[in-house]
Design an enzyme around this catalytic site. Structure first.
Site, PDB file in Angstrom:
ATOM      1  CG  ASN A   9      -1.735   1.208   1.410  1.00 41.62           C
ATOM      2  OD1 ASN A   9      -1.815   2.036   0.499  1.00 41.62           O
ATOM      3  ND2 ASN A   9      -2.368   1.352   2.567  1.00 41.62           N
ATOM      4  CE  LYS A  11      -0.293   3.358   4.670  1.00 44.80           C
ATOM      5  NZ  LYS A  11      -0.241   3.485   6.117  1.00 44.80           N
ATOM      6  CG  HIS A  98      -5.960   1.965   5.130  1.00 43.13           C
ATOM      7  ND1 HIS A  98      -5.540   2.963   5.966  1.00 43.13           N
ATOM      8  CD2 HIS A  98      -4.941   1.095   5.024  1.00 43.13           C
ATOM      9  CE1 HIS A  98      -4.286   2.705   6.342  1.00 43.13           C
ATOM     10  NE2 HIS A  98      -3.907   1.573   5.787  1.00 43.13           N
ATOM     11  CD  GLU A 100      -3.111   5.626   6.618  1.00 43.64           C
ATOM     12  OE1 GLU A 100      -3.063   5.625   5.386  1.00 43.64           O
ATOM     13  OE2 GLU A 100      -2.212   5.124   7.330  1.00 43.64           O
ATOM     14  CD  GLU A 170      -3.566  -2.459   7.280  1.00 38.88           C
ATOM     15  OE1 GLU A 170      -2.493  -2.737   6.747  1.00 38.88           O
ATOM     16  OE2 GLU A 170      -4.169  -1.384   7.079  1.00 38.88           O
ATOM     17  N   GLY A 176       2.224   2.434  10.723  1.00 37.03           N
ATOM     18  CA  GLY A 176       3.169   3.537  10.563  1.00 37.03           C
ATOM     19  C   GLY A 176       3.864   3.947  11.850  1.00 37.03           C
ATOM     20  CB  SER A 216       4.981  -1.547  12.019  1.00 36.87           C
ATOM     21  OG  SER A 216       4.587  -0.199  12.219  1.00 36.87           O
TER      22      SER A 216
HETATM   23  P1  PGA Z   1       2.614   0.425   7.658  1.00 35.86           P
HETATM   24  O1  PGA Z   1       1.181   0.611   6.980  1.00 35.86           O
HETATM   25  O2  PGA Z   1       3.176  -0.879   7.122  1.00 35.86           O
HETATM   26  O3  PGA Z   1       3.412   1.610   7.231  1.00 35.86           O
HETATM   27  O4  PGA Z   1       2.415   0.341   9.134  1.00 35.86           O
HETATM   28  C1  PGA Z   1       0.325  -0.473   6.763  1.00 35.86           C
HETATM   29  C2  PGA Z   1      -0.963   0.005   6.160  1.00 35.86           C
HETATM   30  O5  PGA Z   1      -1.428   1.088   6.542  1.00 35.86           O
HETATM   31  O6  PGA Z   1      -1.554  -0.654   5.283  1.00 35.86           O
END
Ligand code: PGA
Length: 255
Positions: A9, A11, A98, A100, A170, A176, A216
């Protein structure tokens, strides 16, 4: 048998040139590789999707996914991108729900159920994300919360519909942040999700669905996470932007 998947992803990152370079580096690494590998899904920003589909079209290990889609098919929805549009350029997957999108754009259950329907109606596979915040985990309410997220967005589907979904667990506190769920925490929640699906649709259906872990994931922790019985690969954010690291994560998903 359910499929092992590693999805990147990206983003809202990378210029067009950088995106092409990243995809090319991955394609040249895995082109001639004949050991078993997971399905690799690249989820770049919208403007790069069509070229990504073209770039990856001769390598069946790779598929392309979008990071969102509208619940509407067509019409006066300025700034939106619809599932039929994604289908028309050869996109195969779409990330929905997601954290976000939930946090910054207010996307929740009923809307996500409509987006899931729009994706399935256009032969796109939703990668449906669920996961609890830190407060919820500290309260030990994570199982109920995740079960209700899955229920709200997916349980209106018939069995043939839910079989087409990929789920990504997640935990919001792990996205993140560099703070990964332990393999035990991931396995526990994945088993909870699968059991919940089995309760509604039966064991066979639940066993056929890929449940990915995200939050992460990196080259150092991927192998242990992906080795868990109910973890079928990962949805990777930050580490998917670094070719060498993502290559290691993909390799960790092979077996
Ligand atoms: P990250 O993000 O691996 O940077 O923690 C995962 C995601 O949001 O899909």
């Amino acid at each position: 048998m359910r499929q092992k998947i590693v999805a990147g992803n990206w983003k809202m990152n990378k210029t067009y040139e950088e995106a092409l370079q990243l995809a090319s580096a991955l394609l040249s690494t895995f082109e001639q590789h004949d050991t078993p590998l997971p399905k690799i899904i690249l989820c770049p920003p919208f403007p790069y999707l069509a070229d990504m589909v073209n770039l990856t079209k001769n390598n069946s290990r790779f598929s392309v996914g979008a990071q969102n889609c509208s619940e509407h098919q067509w019409g006066a929805y300025t700034g939106e991108v619809s599932a039929p549009m994604l289908k028309s350029i050869g996109v195969k997957y779409v990330i929905l729900g997601h954290s976000e999108r939930r946090q910054y754009f207010g996307e929740e259950g009923p809307l996500l159920a409509q987006k899931v329907d729009a994706a399935l109606a256009n032969n796109l596979t939703p990668i449906f994300c669920c996961g609890e915040s830190l407060i919820v985990r500290e309260d030990n309410k994570q199982n109920d919360l995740v079960k209700s997220q899955v229920e709200e967005a997916l349980f209106h589907l018939p069995a043939e519909g839910i079989k087409k979904i990929v789920i990504a667990y997640e935990p919001v506190w792990a996205i993140g942040t560099g703070k990964t769920a332990t393999a035990q925490q991931a396995q526990e929640m994945h088993a909870v999700i699968r059991k919940h699906i089995a309760g509604r649709y039966g064991k066979e259906t639940a066993e056929s669905i890929s449940v990915l872990y995200g939050g992460s994931v990196n080259a150092a922790n991927a192998k242990e996470l992906f080795a868990c019985a109910d973890v079928d690969g990962g949805l990777v954010g930050g580490a998917s932007l670094k070719p060498n690291e993502f290559v290691e994560i993909i390799r960790a998903g092979s077996n």
